[in-house]
Design a protein around this motif. Structure first.
Motif, PDB file in Angstrom:
ATOM      1  N   LEU A   1      20.100 -14.982  21.922  1.00 25.31           N
ATOM      2  CA  LEU A   1      20.045 -13.562  21.614  1.00 25.31           C
ATOM      3  C   LEU A   1      20.925 -12.773  22.573  1.00 25.31           C
ATOM      4  O   LEU A   1      21.726 -11.921  22.153  1.00 25.31           O
ATOM      5  CB  LEU A   1      18.602 -13.064  21.692  1.00 25.31           C
ATOM      6  CG  LEU A   1      18.426 -11.558  21.453  1.00 25.31           C
ATOM      7  CD1 LEU A   1      18.556 -11.238  19.982  1.00 25.31           C
ATOM      8  CD2 LEU A   1      17.096 -11.065  21.991  1.00 25.31           C
ATOM      9  N   CYS A   2      20.816 -13.048  23.863  1.00 22.59           N
ATOM     10  CA  CYS A   2      21.548 -12.273  24.863  1.00 22.59           C
ATOM     11  C   CYS A   2      23.049 -12.517  24.787  1.00 22.59           C
ATOM     12  O   CYS A   2      23.842 -11.576  24.930  1.00 22.59           O
ATOM     13  CB  CYS A   2      21.022 -12.588  26.258  1.00 22.59           C
ATOM     14  SG  CYS A   2      19.335 -11.998  26.547  1.00 22.59           S
ATOM     15  N   ARG A   3      23.457 -13.765  24.562  1.00 17.71           N
ATOM     16  CA  ARG A   3      24.892 -14.045  24.448  1.00 17.71           C
ATOM     17  C   ARG A   3      25.526 -13.223  23.333  1.00 17.71           C
ATOM     18  O   ARG A   3      26.576 -12.598  23.509  1.00 17.71           O
ATOM     19  CB  ARG A   3      25.110 -15.537  24.151  1.00 17.71           C
ATOM     20  CG  ARG A   3      25.007 -16.457  25.339  1.00 17.71           C
ATOM     21  CD  ARG A   3      25.606 -17.826  25.015  1.00 17.71           C
ATOM     22  NE  ARG A   3      25.259 -18.777  26.062  1.00 17.71           N
ATOM     23  CZ  ARG A   3      24.235 -19.618  25.993  1.00 17.71           C
ATOM     24  NH1 ARG A   3      23.462 -19.630  24.920  1.00 17.71           N
ATOM     25  NH2 ARG A   3      23.981 -20.445  26.983  1.00 17.71           N
ATOM     26  N   ASN A   4      24.889 -13.238  22.178  1.00 18.25           N
ATOM     27  CA  ASN A   4      25.458 -12.532  21.040  1.00 18.25           C
ATOM     28  C   ASN A   4      25.327 -11.022  21.180  1.00 18.25           C
ATOM     29  O   ASN A   4      26.206 -10.271  20.734  1.00 18.25           O
ATOM     30  CB  ASN A   4      24.800 -13.012  19.746  1.00 18.25           C
ATOM     31  CG  ASN A   4      25.240 -14.409  19.373  1.00 18.25           C
ATOM     32  OD1 ASN A   4      26.398 -14.772  19.541  1.00 18.25           O
ATOM     33  ND2 ASN A   4      24.321 -15.221  18.888  1.00 18.25           N
ATOM     34  N   TYR A   5      24.245 -10.582  21.790  1.00 21.79           N
ATOM     35  CA  TYR A   5      24.090  -9.144  22.003  1.00 21.79           C
ATOM     36  C   TYR A   5      25.187  -8.625  22.928  1.00 21.79           C
ATOM     37  O   TYR A   5      25.794  -7.575  22.678  1.00 21.79           O
ATOM     38  CB  TYR A   5      22.703  -8.849  22.586  1.00 21.79           C
ATOM     39  CG  TYR A   5      22.168  -7.488  22.225  1.00 21.79           C
ATOM     40  CD1 TYR A   5      21.185  -7.342  21.259  1.00 21.79           C
ATOM     41  CD2 TYR A   5      22.660  -6.340  22.837  1.00 21.79           C
ATOM     42  CE1 TYR A   5      20.693  -6.090  20.917  1.00 21.79           C
ATOM     43  CE2 TYR A   5      22.173  -5.081  22.505  1.00 21.79           C
ATOM     44  CZ  TYR A   5      21.193  -4.968  21.546  1.00 21.79           C
ATOM     45  OH  TYR A   5      20.719  -3.720  21.209  1.00 21.79           O
ATOM     46  N   ILE A   6      25.457  -9.364  24.004  1.00 24.01           N
ATOM     47  CA  ILE A   6      26.513  -8.948  24.927  1.00 24.01           C
ATOM     48  C   ILE A   6      27.869  -8.972  24.226  1.00 24.01           C
ATOM     49  O   ILE A   6      28.699  -8.063  24.410  1.00 24.01           O
ATOM     50  CB  ILE A   6      26.524  -9.850  26.174  1.00 24.01           C
ATOM     51  CG1 ILE A   6      25.225  -9.677  26.963  1.00 24.01           C
ATOM     52  CG2 ILE A   6      27.712  -9.521  27.070  1.00 24.01           C
ATOM     53  CD1 ILE A   6      25.024 -10.706  28.069  1.00 24.01           C
ATOM     54  N   ALA A   7      28.104  -9.981  23.390  1.00 23.95           N
ATOM     55  CA  ALA A   7      29.366 -10.052  22.653  1.00 23.95           C
ATOM     56  C   ALA A   7      29.512  -8.890  21.680  1.00 23.95           C
ATOM     57  O   ALA A   7      30.635  -8.497  21.331  1.00 23.95           O
ATOM     58  CB  ALA A   7      29.463 -11.378  21.906  1.00 23.95           C
ATOM     59  N   GLY A   8      28.386  -8.321  21.233  1.00 25.36           N
ATOM     60  CA  GLY A   8      28.439  -7.169  20.335  1.00 25.36           C
ATOM     61  C   GLY A   8      28.634  -5.847  21.044  1.00 25.36           C
ATOM     62  O   GLY A   8      28.940  -4.831  20.408  1.00 25.36           O
ATOM     63  N   LEU A   9      28.470  -5.827  22.364  1.00 29.85           N
ATOM     64  CA  LEU A   9      28.603  -4.568  23.100  1.00 29.85           C
ATOM     65  C   LEU A   9      29.984  -3.933  23.005  1.00 29.85           C
ATOM     66  O   LEU A   9      30.085  -2.714  22.917  1.00 29.85           O
ATOM     67  CB  LEU A   9      28.233  -4.774  24.569  1.00 29.85           C
ATOM     68  CG  LEU A   9      26.747  -4.702  24.924  1.00 29.85           C
ATOM     69  CD1 LEU A   9      26.543  -5.084  26.384  1.00 29.85           C
ATOM     70  CD2 LEU A   9      26.194  -3.307  24.666  1.00 29.85           C
ATOM     71  N   PRO A  10      31.092  -4.704  23.045  1.00 34.96           N
ATOM     72  CA  PRO A  10      32.401  -4.040  23.024  1.00 34.96           C
ATOM     73  C   PRO A  10      32.618  -3.091  21.856  1.00 34.96           C
ATOM     74  O   PRO A  10      33.327  -2.096  21.993  1.00 34.96           O
ATOM     75  CB  PRO A  10      33.385  -5.226  22.982  1.00 34.96           C
ATOM     76  CG  PRO A  10      32.669  -6.311  23.701  1.00 34.96           C
ATOM     77  CD  PRO A  10      31.229  -6.147  23.293  1.00 34.96           C
ATOM     78  N   ARG A  11      32.016  -3.376  20.689  1.00 38.18           N
ATOM     79  CA  ARG A  11      32.222  -2.445  19.576  1.00 38.18           C
ATOM     80  C   ARG A  11      31.453  -1.142  19.779  1.00 38.18           C
ATOM     81  O   ARG A  11      31.656  -0.186  19.029  1.00 38.18           O
ATOM     82  CB  ARG A  11      31.846  -3.109  18.251  1.00 38.18           C
ATOM     83  CG  ARG A  11      30.397  -3.055  17.861  1.00 38.18           C
ATOM     84  CD  ARG A  11      30.181  -3.330  16.372  1.00 38.18           C
ATOM     85  NE  ARG A  11      30.609  -4.659  15.996  1.00 38.18           N
ATOM     86  CZ  ARG A  11      29.802  -5.708  15.865  1.00 38.18           C
ATOM     87  NH1 ARG A  11      28.511  -5.578  16.104  1.00 38.18           N
ATOM     88  NH2 ARG A  11      30.265  -6.886  15.505  1.00 38.18           N
ATOM     89  N   ASN A  12      30.560  -1.114  20.772  1.00 38.88           N
ATOM     90  CA  ASN A  12      29.727   0.061  20.982  1.00 38.88           C
ATOM     91  C   ASN A  12      30.082   0.846  22.237  1.00 38.88           C
ATOM     92  O   ASN A  12      29.463   1.871  22.523  1.00 38.88           O
ATOM     93  CB  ASN A  12      28.262  -0.368  21.057  1.00 38.88           C
ATOM     94  CG  ASN A  12      27.788  -0.991  19.762  1.00 38.88           C
ATOM     95  OD1 ASN A  12      27.464  -0.304  18.816  1.00 38.88           O
ATOM     96  ND2 ASN A  12      27.787  -2.320  19.710  1.00 38.88           N
ATOM     97  N   LEU A  13      31.057   0.380  23.002  1.00 35.47           N
ATOM     98  CA  LEU A  13      31.440   1.024  24.254  1.00 35.47           C
ATOM     99  C   LEU A  13      32.832   1.619  24.130  1.00 35.47           C
ATOM    100  O   LEU A  13      33.695   1.068  23.458  1.00 35.47           O
ATOM    101  CB  LEU A  13      31.419   0.016  25.404  1.00 35.47           C
ATOM    102  CG  LEU A  13      30.081  -0.655  25.693  1.00 35.47           C
ATOM    103  CD1 LEU A  13      30.261  -1.753  26.741  1.00 35.47           C
ATOM    104  CD2 LEU A  13      29.056   0.360  26.165  1.00 35.47           C
ATOM    105  N   SER A  14      33.036   2.735  24.811  1.00 35.65           N
ATOM    106  CA  SER A  14      34.317   3.423  24.760  1.00 35.65           C
ATOM    107  C   SER A  14      35.016   3.348  26.109  1.00 35.65           C
ATOM    108  O   SER A  14      34.376   3.464  27.157  1.00 35.65           O
ATOM    109  CB  SER A  14      34.114   4.893  24.373  1.00 35.65           C
ATOM    110  OG  SER A  14      35.282   5.646  24.611  1.00 35.65           O
ATOM    111  N   ARG A  15      36.323   3.192  26.091  1.00 35.98           N
ATOM    112  CA  ARG A  15      37.097   3.190  27.327  1.00 35.98           C
ATOM    113  C   ARG A  15      37.089   4.553  27.995  1.00 35.98           C
ATOM    114  O   ARG A  15      37.467   4.678  29.156  1.00 35.98           O
ATOM    115  CB  ARG A  15      38.535   2.745  27.042  1.00 35.98           C
ATOM    116  CG  ARG A  15      38.636   1.312  26.547  1.00 35.98           C
ATOM    117  CD  ARG A  15      40.062   0.942  26.155  1.00 35.98           C
ATOM    118  NE  ARG A  15      40.057  -0.272  25.345  1.00 35.98           N
ATOM    119  CZ  ARG A  15      40.592  -1.434  25.734  1.00 35.98           C
ATOM    120  NH1 ARG A  15      41.179  -1.539  26.905  1.00 35.98           N
ATOM    121  NH2 ARG A  15      40.544  -2.483  24.946  1.00 35.98           N
ATOM    122  N   ALA A  16      36.655   5.574  27.280  1.00 33.69           N
ATOM    123  CA  ALA A  16      36.525   6.900  27.876  1.00 33.69           C
ATOM    124  C   ALA A  16      35.270   7.023  28.732  1.00 33.69           C
ATOM    125  O   ALA A  16      35.063   8.032  29.392  1.00 33.69           O
ATOM    126  CB  ALA A  16      36.518   7.981  26.790  1.00 33.69           C
TER     127      ALA A  16
END
Length: 672
Positions: A261-276
């Motif tokens: 669960l944690c591996r995939n959840y962390i892999a999904g974070l980039p689509r939810n984070l902004s470089r701003a």
């Protein structure tokens, strides 16, 4: 590319937050506003709870700015805010909200765990444990077995109460209950279940997007279902913290299902984070407004994800998460309110969102609490080398959503709104809940740290196409719902495979497509109106430094179409167009197809050039107009608006020739 890291400890020590927090101290607890303001509002389960675990960890870290004994005082007072029946007191009554109770319980559990460090007297320790026990045993929604059902946000909320009880109470029954809550929580993140009649949908959709409301309706009805980055990003602050803390204290060993669960959840974070330095709040529904509320912008700082990624053997993801941690700190330091309080505004970017007006600036105390907790519990997170992610796209195939993030810009494409329950949600949802961007060729646009474009309710503020037929009807290409006949494919060009929903099994690892030099992502979307025999389409190419937009309409030749209009809403305060001579002029003077259009927000400029309009030649007629959108509620620049900018529509209105079958606009977006 590895970049110099910021120091989390230095950030805590140098911030003026300590003075702001002290100005709100009211004898036994914190007000939401400085005492000098005369506003006596306070929030035990929000501001005070987050301030408590900040103070606990600040004392554990030995931060000089924190007054010794303050944490013990606040813990003793918070214990009195849990009634005998387990309900939690507020400044004007009481509440049974599980988030409120679990945050309060988390703070109480933290103060007990480190009672010696904060100097909590023995008698008051008993009172704090008694309050935590009342929450766990009597709260109407957290108590056993209600709290072990695996309902919405189970791993973030109730799990923390069960964990602290298992660690601190000495009663072995709580270890059993904690394990049951954990087992059911993991299972129901990815499985539907009927509990006593109501249907519990999975908290995670099968493409690792967030199902905001997983409980509701009966077994033959589904709850409104939307992806909101605010909740996806804040969940790790609960369940990943518990996992790390449990491993550190030997409460249980590594678990394969939790690792997965944690591996995939962390892999999904980039689509939810902004470089701003905030969240990618560019989808639709409640999350679009929630993510602009200041404390939520900084609540999702991925500290636990960075630390746990190291434990799970994911150094690349750990480096990315650590890099985003620095972006969050920079975001807060850039805010105009930082020098006075160390906090962002309650509503950054000039928004005035009424439905979030109840949250004070001090609610961002959770940001400082998260950093202090991470340093004290797993300080090695500060030693992780931050690595900026290369240009990438993250494809959520079930939602038909492609998130694009490069060092130059960030945007998204949504094939349809994520709201699943469209037929029973009036007007595609409450107008206060944001813009439904399905099918819009351009979504929220960032360049570096600047917000260049954002849409507001309704569709007038979206990039879109309007088709007026000979029967007086108007069809819009945007705000497309799952009821519509649409398709979305994504390809990493020049030689990648074509990806659509059939390319994935449920709960495959999140689809992150990282770009090498010369590669780009090619998106194709089509919406078919079979009854009226026309198709809208979008064919975009996302390069690391630019976007090539291609959107249009395919229809029948003849007299069916009276007008096809390409609508480009643009922030108008600094907008200009370029004529054939190369000179730029105010946008309001535009009367023909320009050579280029540009606008500036902060220190970044977006330039639209290489405009090509197909279907406007021959016997067709082209009219160009600039129409300012009113700053009414829900419109750009208005109250409850997602966009803080006043906006004008650039309208390319084509009256077709009788032999025309396709109308398209191509252009390129560059960033300077």
């Amino acid at each position: 590319m590895t970049t110099p890291r910021g120091s989390l400890r230095n950030f805590l020590e140098e911030s003026p937050f300590h003075e702001c927090l002290e100005s709100c101290w009211y004898g036994s607890y914190y007000l939401n506003f400085p005492v000098s303001s005369g506003n006596p509002a306070y929030d035990p389960g929000g501001v005070c709870a987050h301030a408590l675990y900040y103070l606990v960890y600040a004392e554990k870290l030995g931060l000089k700015q924190v007054r010794p004994g303050r944490a013990a005082q606040l813990a003793a007072w918070l214990a009195t805010q849990v009634r005998e029946d387990g309900y939690c007191l507020t400044d004007n009554g009481f509440t049974d909200h599980p988030a409120y109770a679990s945050t309060l319980g988390d703070a109480l559990g933290t103060s007990l765990c480190y009672a010696s460090e904060i100097g909590l007297p023995e008698e008051e320790r008993k009172q704090v444990l008694a309050a935590l026990t009342r929450l766990a045993e009597r709260h109407p929604r957290i108590r056993f077995p209600e709290g072990a059902q695996g309902k919405t946000q189970q791993l973030r909320f109730e799990l923390r109460i069960y964990y602290w009880m298992a660690l601190l109470s000495g009663d072995p029954v709580w270890k059993e209950r904690f394990k049951l809550a954990l087992d059911r929580g993991i299972y129901r993140y990815t499985h539907a279940a009927a509990v006593d009649g109501p249907l519990l949908q999975p908290s995670l959709n099968s493409d690792w997007t967030w199902n905001y409301v997983c409980g509701g309706g009966l077994t033959d009805r589904h709850a409104t279902n939307t992806h909101t980055p605010a909740y996806y990003c804040t969940e790790p602050n609960g369940f990943m913290f518990v996992y790390l803390h449990a491993l550190k204290h030997g409460v249980f060993e590594r678990r394969d299902d939790f690792d997965w669960l944690c591996r995939n959840y962390i892999a999904g974070l980039p689509r939810n984070l902004s470089r701003a330095g905030n969240l990618s709040s560019d989808l639709d529904g409640y999350g679009i407004h929630r993510a602009w509320y200041g404390p939520v912008l900084v609540e999702g700082i991925p500290l636990e994800a960075a630390a746990l990624a190291e434990v799970l053997g994911l150094p690349e993801l750990a480096g990315y998460c650590r890099w985003y941690v620095d972006r969050y700190m920079e975001f807060v330091k850039r805010r105009p309110t930082y020098a006075g309080s160390g906090l962002p505004e309650a509503q950054p970017y000039g928004h005035k969102i009424n439905i979030e007006a109840q949250f004070s600036q001090l609610a961002s105390a959770r940001f400082y609490g998260s950093i202090a907790r991470a340093l004290a519990e797993f300080g090695e997170v500060d030693a992780i080398a931050p690595v900026e992610p290369p240009a990438y796209g993250s494809f959520a195939w079930e939602a038909g959503w492609l998130r694009i993030s490069t060092p130059e810009y960030e945007t998204s494409f949504a094939g349809h709104t994520c709201l699943r329950n469209i037929p029973v949600v009036p007007c595609y949802g409450d107008p206060n809940l944001g813009t439904l961007i399905g099918g819009a060729p351009l979504a929220t646009l960032f360049s570096k740290n600047e917000l260049l474009y954002a849409a507001s309710f309704p569709a007038a503020s979206l990039w879109h196409i309007e088709l007026d037929d000979h029967n007086g009807r108007r069809f819009l290409s945007c705000s497309t719902s799952p009821e519509d006949d649409t398709s979305v494919t994504v390809r990493r060009s020049p030689d990648g495979a074509m990806l659509d929903s059939t390319a994935f099994d449920p709960y495959d690892a999140p689809c992150n497509l990282f770009l090498k030099d010369g590669e780009f992502l090619e998106l194709n979307w089509q919406r078919r109106d079979r009854a009226n025999r026309f198709d809208f389409y979008v064919h975009n190419r996302y390069h690391a430094d630019r976007i090539e937009l291609d959107f249009g309409l395919k229809g029948m030749a003849g007299h069916y179409c009276d007008r096809v209009t390409f609508v480009l809403p643009i922030p108008d305060e600094t907008a200009e167009f370029q004529d054939a001579s190369g000179e730029f002029h105010p946008l309001a003077e535009l009367s023909g197809l320009p050579e280029a259009i540009r606008w500036r927000c902060g220190n970044r400029t977006c330039l639209i050039d290489t405009l090509e309009l197909t279907g406007a030649s021959g016997g067709a007629k082209l009219a160009v107009a600039v129409r300012k959108l009113p700053a009414d509620p829900g419109m750009p620049g208005g109250v409850n608006s997602f966009s803080p900018y006043s906006t004008s529509q650039v309208r390319f209105e084509v009256t077709p020739a009788t032999d025309s079958r396709i109308w398209r606009l191509r252009c390129r977006l560059n960033f300077q």
